[in-house]
Design a protein around this motif. Structure first.
Motif, PDB file in Angstrom:
ATOM      1  N   UNK A 289       0.804  -1.220   0.000  1.00 17.66           N
ATOM      2  CA  UNK A 289       0.000   0.000   0.000  1.00 17.66           C
ATOM      3  C   UNK A 289       0.848   1.287   0.000  1.00 17.66           C
ATOM      4  N   UNK A 290       2.099   1.204   0.471  1.00 25.54           N
ATOM      5  CA  UNK A 290       2.902   2.422   0.653  1.00 25.54           C
ATOM      6  C   UNK A 290       3.253   3.103  -0.669  1.00 25.54           C
ATOM      7  N   UNK A 291       3.452   2.330  -1.722  1.00 27.21           N
ATOM      8  CA  UNK A 291       3.794   2.954  -3.005  1.00 27.21           C
ATOM      9  C   UNK A 291       2.628   3.806  -3.497  1.00 27.21           C
ATOM     10  N   UNK A 292       1.422   3.301  -3.317  1.00 32.10           N
ATOM     11  CA  UNK A 292       0.251   4.072  -3.724  1.00 32.10           C
ATOM     12  C   UNK A 292       0.143   5.368  -2.940  1.00 32.10           C
TER      13      UNK A 292
ATOM     14  N   UNK B 132      -3.386   5.033  -3.460  1.00 38.49           N
ATOM     15  CA  UNK B 132      -3.372   4.171  -2.270  1.00 38.49           C
ATOM     16  C   UNK B 132      -4.406   3.053  -2.411  1.00 38.49           C
ATOM     17  N   UNK B 133      -5.597   3.416  -2.860  1.00 37.32           N
ATOM     18  CA  UNK B 133      -6.663   2.420  -3.005  1.00 37.32           C
ATOM     19  C   UNK B 133      -6.361   1.447  -4.133  1.00 37.32           C
ATOM     20  N   UNK B 134      -5.896   1.976  -5.256  1.00 36.61           N
ATOM     21  CA  UNK B 134      -5.586   1.098  -6.388  1.00 36.61           C
ATOM     22  C   UNK B 134      -4.524   0.073  -5.979  1.00 36.61           C
ATOM     23  N   UNK B 135      -3.489   0.540  -5.282  1.00 33.94           N
ATOM     24  CA  UNK B 135      -2.375  -0.328  -4.883  1.00 33.94           C
ATOM     25  C   UNK B 135      -2.865  -1.460  -3.968  1.00 33.94           C
ATOM     26  N   UNK B 136      -3.545  -1.085  -2.885  1.00 35.89           N
ATOM     27  CA  UNK B 136      -3.975  -2.103  -1.915  1.00 35.89           C
ATOM     28  C   UNK B 136      -5.038  -3.024  -2.503  1.00 35.89           C
ATOM     29  N   UNK B 137      -5.950  -2.467  -3.290  1.00 33.09           N
ATOM     30  CA  UNK B 137      -7.005  -3.313  -3.861  1.00 33.09           C
ATOM     31  C   UNK B 137      -6.445  -4.294  -4.886  1.00 33.09           C
ATOM     32  N   UNK B 138      -5.418  -3.888  -5.639  1.00 34.50           N
ATOM     33  CA  UNK B 138      -4.817  -4.823  -6.604  1.00 34.50           C
ATOM     34  C   UNK B 138      -4.219  -6.023  -5.867  1.00 34.50           C
ATOM     35  N   UNK B 139      -3.546  -5.765  -4.762  1.00 33.69           N
ATOM     36  CA  UNK B 139      -2.997  -6.857  -3.952  1.00 33.69           C
ATOM     37  C   UNK B 139      -4.134  -7.743  -3.431  1.00 33.69           C
ATOM     38  N   UNK B 140      -5.212  -7.099  -2.938  1.00 33.22           N
ATOM     39  CA  UNK B 140      -6.336  -7.854  -2.372  1.00 33.22           C
ATOM     40  C   UNK B 140      -7.045  -8.712  -3.415  1.00 33.22           C
ATOM     41  N   UNK B 141      -7.246  -8.155  -4.611  1.00 28.78           N
ATOM     42  CA  UNK B 141      -7.970  -8.904  -5.655  1.00 28.78           C
ATOM     43  C   UNK B 141      -7.155 -10.130  -6.070  1.00 28.78           C
ATOM     44  N   UNK B 142      -5.828  -9.979  -6.089  1.00 25.42           N
ATOM     45  CA  UNK B 142      -4.994 -11.129  -6.436  1.00 25.42           C
ATOM     46  C   UNK B 142      -5.184 -12.253  -5.410  1.00 25.42           C
ATOM     47  N   UNK B 143      -5.279 -11.863  -4.135  1.00 24.01           N
ATOM     48  CA  UNK B 143      -5.473 -12.862  -3.070  1.00 24.01           C
ATOM     49  C   UNK B 143      -6.873 -13.471  -3.155  1.00 24.01           C
TER      50      UNK B 143
END
Ligand code: ADP
Ligand code: MG
Length: 334
Positions: A177-180, A282-293
């Protein structure tokens, strides 16, 4: 072994790139681009500004923000406020500052929203799988269970400028999330020094704002990273792609990607990528990780529920977009 293979998201620039200031035809606006190494990846910052000094100042301030966010939130840097939180005695409040607290609070919210698929408490598992160095071996079942028990966002308390962890061995990882967050802050800083528009590209995360229209984002095939599977218009806002083809550990000849499913403790299988478009990086970054999971079905269902968020999952040759995503599948030729 950890290796970085490809830039996951690329932008098609409206004009030639390069670290030079150039006048756009028929316009007084100049553009300027620089690429530097920051946050463990390559960052490219492009600005549109009224003159060269403003353009250069905007690019410099953007990189200064990226470096600052990294120094606050890196778990590779033992002196970062986040590392101090991770080392502190149980139940002790640690002053980590407003930026870290803002990202911690957002991460807690995202964890709740994604049913724990995104979880900032994942660091004990990251360490167990040796994503931060050491000789990787398959973790023993008992060690996996012990690490999973430490992944509990309910045990993280966050206030405006301080945070605390409630159990020994717990540790926070903001790598998803930090990069976002860094991109959101960098773009705001660019605007504040007079930038009229910009494109910021940070290892799979992209943010576009202001003038300089006609951008689209290309999503690559997770199985063939050289090939584009589709392009998505992005006049403004953020896009992030997560995939298990970027950082690996190799154990007994098999590659394991760096995104872990906190529910099982195991790395998410390879061969899939998740791209998310949102107004904030921030949202795009964390949500991309979440959707992959979460996987395609639950991941896309989550994105459909969120207002002003779109995305696409690429898995096994299938391109699965959300209902509101405008896409163009590139013409690969005969
Ligand atoms: P990248 O860092 O390559 O842009 P991501 O944004 O998907 O990719 O973040 C992956 C990083 O997030 C991992 O390296 C790890 O630090 C952390 N992470 C791994 N699994 C999870 C998870 N389930 N929830 C939150 N963060 C995670
Ligand atoms: Mg992410």
């Amino acid at each position: 072994m950890i290796r970085r293979l490809v830039v996951l998201v690329a932008v098609t620039w409206p004009a030639a790139s390069g670290a030079v200031a150039a006048a756009l035809p028929g316009d007084q606006t100049i553009q300027h681009e620089e690429v530097r190494q920051v946050m463990g990846t390559l960052a490219a910052v492009r600005v549109w500004a009224d003159n060269v000094p403003v353009g250069r100042a905007a690019v410099d301030t953007a990189f200064a923000v990226l470096v600052e966010v990294d120094s606050l939130m890196s778990t590779w840097n033992g002196n970062s406020p986040l590392s101090r939180l991770n080392r502190a005695p149980v139940d002790q409040w640690v002053p980590v500052g407003p930026d870290v607290c803002r990202v911690l609070a957002a991460a807690v919210e995202l964890s709740r929203l994604t049913g724990g698929a995104f979880d900032p408490m994942v660091l004990p598992l990251v360490r167990l799988w040796r994503f931060q160095g050491g000789k990787a071996t398959l973790p023993a079942a008992a060690d996996l269970a012990a690490a999973r028990a430490l992944v509990d966002v309910g045990a993280l308390a966050v206030e405006a400028t301080r945070a605390r962890l409630r159990r020994a061995g717990m540790a926070v990882d903001l790598g998803g999330i930090a990069k976002g967050y860094a991109l959101d802050r960098a773009a705001a800083a660019m605007r504040s020094v007079g930038a009229r528009g910009g494109v910021l590209d940070l290892g799979g995360n992209l943010l576009v704002f202001g003038v300089g229209a006609g951008r689209e984002v290309a999503v690559v095939d997770p199985r063939h990273p050289g090939q584009l599977v589709l392009t998505v218009p992005l006049p403004a806002g953020a896009v992030a792609t997560s995939g298990q083809y970027e950082r690996f550990v190799t154990i007994e000849g098999r590659d394991y990607g760096h995104i872990l499913d906190p529910r099982t403790g195991w790395p998410v299988p390879a061969g899939c990528s998740a791209t998310v478009i949102a107004s904030e990086a921030l949202w795009a970054d964390a949500l991309a990780t979440a959707v992959l999971v979460l996987g395609p079905e639950a991941g896309l269902a989550l994105l459909e529920r969120l207002p002003d968020v779109e995305g696409v999952v690429v898995v096994g040759g299938d391109i699965l977009p959300t209902s509101g995503l405008m896409t163009t599948v590139p013409d690969q030729g005969p």
